[in-house]
Design a protein around this motif. Structure first.
Motif, PDB file in Angstrom:
ATOM      1  N   ALA A 177       1.064   6.703  -1.247  1.00  0.00           N
ATOM      2  CA  ALA A 177       2.191   5.857  -0.842  1.00  0.00           C
ATOM      3  C   ALA A 177       3.415   6.852  -0.639  1.00  0.00           C
ATOM      4  O   ALA A 177       4.028   7.323  -1.566  1.00  0.00           O
ATOM      5  CB  ALA A 177       2.165   5.064  -1.903  1.00  0.00           C
TER       6      ALA A 177
ATOM      7  N   MET B 142      -2.909  -2.414   3.969  1.00  0.00           N
ATOM      8  CA  MET B 142      -2.749  -1.858   2.763  1.00  0.00           C
ATOM      9  C   MET B 142      -3.881  -0.644   2.719  1.00  0.00           C
ATOM     10  O   MET B 142      -3.988  -0.166   1.204  1.00  0.00           O
ATOM     11  CB  MET B 142      -3.077  -3.076   1.694  1.00  0.00           C
ATOM     12  CG  MET B 142      -1.739  -3.954   1.600  1.00  0.00           C
ATOM     13  SD  MET B 142      -1.592  -4.830  -0.014  1.00  0.00           S
ATOM     14  CE  MET B 142      -3.124  -5.769  -0.043  1.00  0.00           C
ATOM     15  N   ASP B 143      -4.524  -0.367   3.386  1.00  0.00           N
ATOM     16  CA  ASP B 143      -5.761   0.637   3.318  1.00  0.00           C
ATOM     17  C   ASP B 143      -5.109   2.219   3.381  1.00  0.00           C
ATOM     18  O   ASP B 143      -5.269   2.809   4.233  1.00  0.00           O
ATOM     19  CB  ASP B 143      -6.792   0.613   4.248  1.00  0.00           C
ATOM     20  CG  ASP B 143      -7.533  -0.677   4.220  1.00  0.00           C
ATOM     21  OD1 ASP B 143      -7.606  -1.292   3.213  1.00  0.00           O
ATOM     22  OD2 ASP B 143      -8.244  -1.028   5.285  1.00  0.00           O
TER      23      ASP B 143
ATOM     24  N   HIS C 141      -3.819 -10.008   3.247  1.00  0.00           N
ATOM     25  CA  HIS C 141      -2.834  -9.356   2.388  1.00  0.00           C
ATOM     26  C   HIS C 141      -2.073 -10.214   1.565  1.00  0.00           C
ATOM     27  O   HIS C 141      -1.787  -9.996   0.276  1.00  0.00           O
ATOM     28  CB  HIS C 141      -1.518  -8.711   3.376  1.00  0.00           C
ATOM     29  CG  HIS C 141      -2.457  -7.685   4.427  1.00  0.00           C
ATOM     30  ND1 HIS C 141      -2.913  -8.187   5.696  1.00  0.00           N
ATOM     31  CD2 HIS C 141      -2.575  -6.269   4.310  1.00  0.00           C
ATOM     32  CE1 HIS C 141      -3.366  -7.262   6.288  1.00  0.00           C
ATOM     33  NE2 HIS C 141      -3.260  -6.013   5.628  1.00  0.00           N
TER      34      HIS C 141
ATOM     35  N   THR D 129      -2.723  -4.808  -4.913  1.00  0.00           N
ATOM     36  CA  THR D 129      -3.503  -3.753  -3.972  1.00  0.00           C
ATOM     37  C   THR D 129      -4.790  -4.289  -3.832  1.00  0.00           C
ATOM     38  O   THR D 129      -5.230  -5.464  -4.183  1.00  0.00           O
ATOM     39  CB  THR D 129      -3.321  -2.429  -4.704  1.00  0.00           C
ATOM     40  OG1 THR D 129      -4.346  -2.347  -5.691  1.00  0.00           O
ATOM     41  CG2 THR D 129      -2.287  -1.604  -4.962  1.00  0.00           C
TER      42      THR D 129
ATOM     43  N   GLY E 286       0.936  -1.170   0.099  1.00  0.00           N
ATOM     44  CA  GLY E 286       0.016  -0.171   0.121  1.00  0.00           C
ATOM     45  C   GLY E 286       0.937   1.210  -0.149  1.00  0.00           C
ATOM     46  O   GLY E 286       0.466   2.373  -0.500  1.00  0.00           O
TER      47      GLY E 286
ATOM     48  N   GLN F 292      -3.908   5.472   0.724  1.00  0.00           N
ATOM     49  CA  GLN F 292      -4.024   6.104  -0.411  1.00  0.00           C
ATOM     50  C   GLN F 292      -2.923   6.956  -1.110  1.00  0.00           C
ATOM     51  O   GLN F 292      -2.540   6.931  -2.213  1.00  0.00           O
ATOM     52  CB  GLN F 292      -5.313   7.209  -0.407  1.00  0.00           C
ATOM     53  CG  GLN F 292      -6.649   6.587  -0.403  1.00  0.00           C
ATOM     54  CD  GLN F 292      -7.128   6.166  -1.722  1.00  0.00           C
ATOM     55  OE1 GLN F 292      -6.750   6.609  -2.730  1.00  0.00           O
ATOM     56  NE2 GLN F 292      -8.132   5.086  -1.923  1.00  0.00           N
TER      57      GLN F 292
ATOM     58  N   ASN G 192      -8.317   0.229  -2.249  1.00  0.00           N
ATOM     59  CA  ASN G 192      -7.505   1.505  -2.089  1.00  0.00           C
ATOM     60  C   ASN G 192      -6.508   1.503  -3.255  1.00  0.00           C
ATOM     61  O   ASN G 192      -5.262   1.105  -3.070  1.00  0.00           O
ATOM     62  CB  ASN G 192      -7.034   1.704  -0.847  1.00  0.00           C
ATOM     63  CG  ASN G 192      -8.098   1.843   0.280  1.00  0.00           C
ATOM     64  OD1 ASN G 192      -8.872   3.007   0.020  1.00  0.00           O
ATOM     65  ND2 ASN G 192      -8.264   0.899   1.114  1.00  0.00           N
ATOM     66  N   ASN G 193      -6.695   1.450  -4.543  1.00  0.00           N
ATOM     67  CA  ASN G 193      -5.758   0.816  -5.744  1.00  0.00           C
ATOM     68  C   ASN G 193      -5.291   2.069  -6.517  1.00  0.00           C
ATOM     69  O   ASN G 193      -5.083   1.776  -7.452  1.00  0.00           O
ATOM     70  CB  ASN G 193      -6.773   0.131  -6.709  1.00  0.00           C
ATOM     71  CG  ASN G 193      -7.971   0.835  -7.149  1.00  0.00           C
ATOM     72  OD1 ASN G 193      -8.327   1.923  -7.019  1.00  0.00           O
ATOM     73  ND2 ASN G 193      -8.746   0.088  -8.418  1.00  0.00           N
TER      74      ASN G 193
END
Length: 465
Positions: free
Chosen positions: A315, A310-311, A388, A282, A257, A313, A285-286
């Motif tokens: 990075a 991985m939540d 994950h 991902t 993420g 937005q 939240n891609n």
């Protein structure tokens, strides 16, 4: 080897200074001024090294001799002495096309232990050698906090504060952070999401007066040493796989993420490790998937998912990769990051986008696909994936090719995310270290989502005797 900022306004500095600076003083991210390329003959020799020996071999290219060999060796062996598998990061064959790199054998059952156990040793070493106060400040979407706290709890000269988004980490992740009783640990449960926590961390590190007066040090993957420590297991996994197989291409599928773990793979490839695709996995939240496929980096609406680590937005390691894909042009990076701050997006196209797509694949795994992957691999292979790791495997399956092997990173033990496992109708046995957490008292301070409230708690904590 010296270290510079992606934004070009930090002079060349040494390894320990880069480690202690964390975020570049100009707001950029620190990178080596050149990436060493390991000769093929050396790579062949490295195939026979233990994990600890491989750490020392790789770090020797980056530390400039600033740490005596015996001191570095002692730190490395101490870092991995608590891991439950003698290989540290063992590789498991699932089928002819898929291997799993198990990264969850450390004390907190997550891949973050690989880097953060070492960073805890290194912070302790620097605090003692330089007689410094070190106040570690970090944000977590779940796993970083527990691993960082585990690495430095009770250590002399060090305090650590971790921000986590209130109610948006798994219960086990929360307990691993908040049941630690040492007085040098503070957990702030922040109203908001991980991006809010991370933004506050970056703001505080960018305030150079606050950073200096409060002796701040970074534990998040904005710190290059964290990336470097994670690079090692790509080499180790590749060597284990090629010993067992023919000359098929080896790819890596990486649930990510914050772009840190997959950037470590990119660094390994730039150093000469002959891997094929880096497949970026991902969840909903891609933002990173869209960047790989379309060249558009633009945060969308935040979503809570089955894979909360991985939540994310925004990075925090994306800038490092952008720096390399755009030809190490610091002026262009400064312009683009200012544009991102003002307009909320970055767009690349043409040759740069073609380069991205040649290096990376990407797949955004939706919630049901994640659960279906967990159920499928438990039923067909007797292997229980955490959500994950399931995202990584789902992405590996999407890019499956009979002439290629993919190593998918298993980033956490499934016991850390029983909420998702229960939805699959699977009952798992918790390791004793995790089941015992539910009997312990928690210590955390809940704060609103404002920087002012966070600063008030930090100053109280850092100034306490």
């Amino acid at each position: 080897m010296e270290y510079i900022s992606t934004r070009g306004n930090v002079g060349k500095i040494g390894f320990i200074d880069a480690f202690m600076m964390g975020l570049g003083n100009d707001g950029g991210l620190l990178v080596p001024n050149e990436i060493p390329v390991i000769p093929a003959a050396t790579l062949k020799e490295w195939q026979e090294l233990s994990y600890q020996e491989l750490v020392l071999a790789i770090f020797s290219y980056f530390t400039n001799g600033e740490i005596p060999d015996e001191d570095l060796k002692a730190m490395v062996y101490a870092s991995y002495s608590t891991f439950r598998d003698p290989e540290v990061t063992p590789v498991r064959r699932i089928n002819d096309q898929l291997y799993l790199l198990e990264l969850f054998h450390g004390p907190t059952f997550a891949f973050k232990d690989i880097a953060l156990q070492f960073m805890g040793q290194l912070y302790t070493y620097v605090a003692a050698k330089q007689n410094k106060k070190i106040h570690i400040l970090g944000a977590t979407s779940g796993d970083t906090g527990a691993s960082a706290i585990e690495g430095v709890k009770g250590k002399e000269g060090i305090k650590i504060c971790i921000l986590h988004p209130h109610g948006k980490v798994s219960k086990v992740q929360e307990l691993q952070m908040t049941t630690v009783k040492e007085d040098n640990v503070l957990n702030l449960s922040v109203d908001g999401n991980f991006d809010d926590c991370q933004r506050m961390i970056k703001d505080l590190f960018a305030d150079l007066d606050f950073k200096a007066s409060n002796h701040l040090a970074a534990i998040n993957s904005i710190n290059f040493v964290r990336i470097l420590a994670q690079t090692v297991y790509y080499f180790y996994a590749y060597f284990q796989v090629v010993k067992q197989t023919d000359e098929k291409q080896v790819n890596f599928s990486v649930p990510t993420g914050n772009f840190g773990d997959i950037f470590a793979g990119y660094l390994a490839k730039r150093m000469g490790l002959p891997v094929g695709k880096l497949i970026l996995a991902t969840n909903e939240n891609n933002i990173l998937e869209r960047f790989i496929l379309e060249g558009v980096y633009k945060p969308g609406d935040f979503r809570s998912t089955y894979s909360p680590s991985m939540d994310i937005q925004v990075a925090s390691n994306f800038e490092r990769y952008l720096y390399y894909v755009l030809g190490e042009d610091s002026a262009q990076i400064r312009k683009l990051m200012d544009q991102f701050k003002a307009e909320g997006q970055i767009v690349i196209s043409g040759e740069a986008l073609s380069k991205v797509q040649a290096e990376f694949g990407a797949h955004g795994v939706q919630g049901q696909e994640c659960l279906d992957t967990i159920k499928k691999y438990e039923a067909e292979n007797g292997y229980l994936l955490d959500p994950h790791s399931a995202c990584g495997v789902a992405a590996a399956d999407k890019y499956k090719n009979e002439n290629e092997i993919t190593v998918s990173l298993a980033t956490a033990h499934p016991a850390k995310f029983n909420e998702a496992i229960e939805l699959c109708g699977i009952e798992q046995q918790f390791p004793e270290q995790i089941s015992s957490l539910f009997e312990k008292e928690q210590r955390q301070t809940r704060v609103g989502g404002s920087l002012t409230e966070v600063v008030r708690e930090l100053e109280k904590f850092y100034n306490a005797r």
